[in-house]
Design an enzyme around this catalytic site. Structure first.
Site, PDB file in Angstrom:
ATOM      1  N   CYS A   1       3.924  -4.631   6.523  1.00 13.03           N
ATOM      2  CA  CYS A   1       3.451  -4.401   5.156  1.00 13.03           C
ATOM      3  C   CYS A   1       4.567  -3.842   4.286  1.00 13.03           C
ATOM      4  CB  CYS A   1       2.281  -3.418   5.163  1.00 13.03           C
ATOM      5  SG  CYS A   1       0.712  -4.163   5.682  1.00 13.03           S
TER       6      CYS A   1
ATOM      7  N   HIS B   1       0.844  -1.198   0.000  1.00 13.99           N
ATOM      8  CA  HIS B   1       0.000   0.000   0.000  1.00 13.99           C
ATOM      9  C   HIS B   1       0.873   1.239   0.000  1.00 13.99           C
ATOM     10  CE1 HIS B   1       0.695   0.915   4.298  1.00 13.99           C
ATOM     11  NE2 HIS B   1       0.618  -0.388   4.493  1.00 13.99           N
TER      12      HIS B   1
END
Length: 199
Positions: free
Chosen positions: A174, A159
């Site tokens: 992440c 992301h």
């Protein structure tokens, strides 16, 4: 033979008398210095490079944890690379081969974020849901994760997010990408796209 003796005598005479030979008689050497390749300086080097053609075709992504970079391929050709920020110490990013299983443009974390009071003032900026208490009337506000592309069923994905020190890990696990690069990958990589994460 006389010409050779004359040239030798002229050269010897010049050396002994410290005279200079005409430039036409001197072979000039060109010394080439090697190019100095310096490490990337985060203040001068780009965060990403994109040269995708916009043509359709299968996409795959390779994340290199040691380099903290992502390499994007389409139709087996490299169409870009980007610095990433993966899991810092204590928040390891998994390695292996995954596929994108979920895509959400405006996603918020349900685990990491901040805690705000009843007036919306931040009382804790680096909070974990269920670990840090929420004051009466306040709430947990999940961190923004624009252009979310899920890779695992336990909350690891790619992301948009800050890359505070290019080349160094910084996330909770992440794979953060620069905003524009996350948007580009989101556009070209459908669900099912293979993402390989190497140590």
């Amino acid at each position: 033979m006389n010409a050779i003796r004359f040239s030798f005598a002229l050269l010897t005479g010049c050396i002994l008398s410290s005279c200079q030979l005409p430039l036409s008689m001197i072979r000039q050497e060109v010394i080439r210095k090697p190019l100095v390749v310096q490490p990337a300086d985060s203040s001068n080097s780009p965060l990403y490079v994109w040269h995708g053609s916009g043509e359709p075709g299968p996409v795959r992504v390779t994340i290199d944890l040691s380099e903290q970079k992502a390499y994007i391929f389409q139709n087996s050709e490299n169409i870009g690379w980007s610095y990433v920020a993966t899991g810092r110490s204590g928040f390891r990013t998994p390695t292996g081969t995954f596929v994108i299983t979920e895509k959400v443009v405006n996603k918020r974390s349900n685990k990491y974020g901040s805690i705000v009071d009843a007036n919306g003032n931040t009382v804790r900026s680096n909070a974990t849901a269920g670990v840090h208490g929420v004051p009466s009337g306040g709430k947990f506000l999940g961190a923004k994760m624009p252009y979310w592309m899920r890779l695992t069923n336990y909350g690891v994905g790619m992301h948009a997010g800050p890359i505070p020190h290019p080349g160094s890990p910084a996330s909770h696990g992440c794979i953060r990408l620069p905003y524009d690069m996350a948007e580009r990958i989101f556009e070209v990589a459908p669900s099912g796209t293979r993402v390989t994460i190497v140590p």
